[in-house]
Design a protein around this motif. Structure first.
Motif, short mmCIF file in Angstrom:
data_model
loop_
_atom_site.label_atom_id
_atom_site.label_comp_id
_atom_site.label_asym_id
_atom_site.label_seq_id
_atom_site.Cartn_x
_atom_site.Cartn_y
_atom_site.Cartn_z
N LEU A 1 0.86 -1.18 0.00
CA LEU A 1 0.00 0.00 0.00
C LEU A 1 0.90 1.24 0.00
N HIS A 2 0.76 2.05 -1.04
CA HIS A 2 1.58 3.25 -1.18
C HIS A 2 0.78 4.46 -0.67
N TYR A 3 1.28 5.09 0.40
CA TYR A 3 0.56 6.20 1.03
C TYR A 3 1.36 7.50 0.95
N LEU A 4 0.61 8.60 0.90
CA LEU A 4 1.14 9.93 1.16
C LEU A 4 0.58 10.34 2.52
N ASN A 5 1.44 10.40 3.53
CA ASN A 5 1.00 10.62 4.91
C ASN A 5 1.35 12.02 5.40
N LEU A 6 0.44 12.57 6.21
CA LEU A 6 0.64 13.88 6.84
C LEU A 6 0.48 13.74 8.35
N GLY B 1 0.80 12.48 18.07
CA GLY B 1 -0.24 13.23 17.37
C GLY B 1 -0.92 12.39 16.31
N PRO B 2 -1.87 12.98 15.59
CA PRO B 2 -2.61 12.27 14.54
C PRO B 2 -1.86 12.24 13.22
N GLN B 3 -2.24 11.30 12.37
CA GLN B 3 -1.69 11.20 11.02
C GLN B 3 -2.83 10.94 10.04
N PHE B 4 -2.83 11.70 8.95
CA PHE B 4 -3.81 11.54 7.89
C PHE B 4 -3.12 10.95 6.67
N GLY B 5 -3.67 9.88 6.12
CA GLY B 5 -3.04 9.20 5.00
C GLY B 5 -3.92 9.18 3.77
N LEU B 6 -3.29 9.33 2.60
CA LEU B 6 -3.97 9.25 1.31
C LEU B 6 -3.36 8.09 0.52
N LEU B 7 -4.18 7.09 0.19
CA LEU B 7 -3.69 5.94 -0.57
C LEU B 7 -3.47 6.33 -2.02
N LEU B 8 -2.26 6.08 -2.52
CA LEU B 8 -1.92 6.38 -3.90
C LEU B 8 -2.20 5.19 -4.81
N THR B 9 -1.77 4.01 -4.38
CA THR B 9 -2.00 2.79 -5.16
C THR B 9 -1.80 1.58 -4.25
N ALA B 10 -2.37 0.44 -4.66
CA ALA B 10 -2.22 -0.80 -3.89
C ALA B 10 -1.99 -1.95 -4.86
#
Length: 213
Positions: A90-95, A111-120
């Motif tokens: 799973l390829h993520y862009l994490n903030l 703290g919190p982390q928000f992730g956006l899945l780029l591809t799987a």
């Protein structure tokens, strides 16, 4: 991947150093990642991968700073059973947006982390049947995109520490505990569907630039 790392380097150089900022910089290291959760019918195992990105520390008061990061992170895990043996990437862009408390050379972070899945993607073997002559199991190789089987967003909580080794170098470790069920199967959802959550242990090195630390 080379283009991505070059872009991260350019972004790091482009971040302005505000008067209250402690530092900004680059970081990268190893992931030990697994997809774990409820109602799993297969054994899950950690797989080793990597992460890389940029970060920025902004001083709030005294030893307390806020630290947003932008990271590319390769996560997922291994699924094993008598019927299948898959490596899921799973390829993520994490903030992550962390609070950082400095105690001597040690930084405590959470703290919190928000992730956006780029591809799987899944690669591995799948049971296709049994040999009618000797009864041995027959497997086929599988290499497929499974992005539609996972949700685009992920939410995690992070905690870890970082150790300054000098003015510009630091090392650290972190645990990211996913709170979201990231599975999103094509079939009609039912109470028996597995619920998968990201679990990631990270170790990294960081290069720091800018103001005092």
């Amino acid at each position: 991947m080379k283009r991505f790392l070059l872009l991260l380097f350019v972004l790091a150089l482009a971040i302005p150093v505000a008067s209250h900022a402690q530092h900004f910089g680059l970081k990268g290291g190893a992931n030990a990642a697994v997809l774990d959760g409820d109602k799993l019918t297969t054994e899950t195992e950690y797989r080793i991968s990597y992460h890389a990105g940029v970060f920025y520390n902004y001083n709030i008061i005294g030893p307390l700073t806020v630290r947003p990061e932008l990271l590319y992170s390769l996560q997922g895990g291994d699924f094993k059973s008598a019927q299948e043996d898959f490596e899921t990437k799973l390829h993520y862009l994490n903030l992550p947006v962390l609070l950082d408390v400095k105690v001597g050379p040690v930084h405590l972070q959470a703290g919190p982390q928000f992730g956006l899945l780029l591809t799987a993607k899944e690669t591995g073997t799948l049971l296709t049947g049994y040999n009618p002559v000797n009864g041995q199991a027959q497997y086929s190789n599988v290499n497929r995109q499974v992005t539609d089987q996972y949700k685009k967003q992920d939410f995690s909580l992070c905690a870890g520490l970082e150790l300054d080794l000098g003015e510009t170098l630091a090392v650290g470790g972190r645990f990211n505990a996913g709170l979201s069920d990231v599975s999103d199967f094509d079939q009609v959802r039912s109470a028996n569907d597995p619920q998968l959550k990201n679990r990631v242990i990270q170790a990294y090195a960081a290069l720091k630039f800018g103001g005092g630390r």
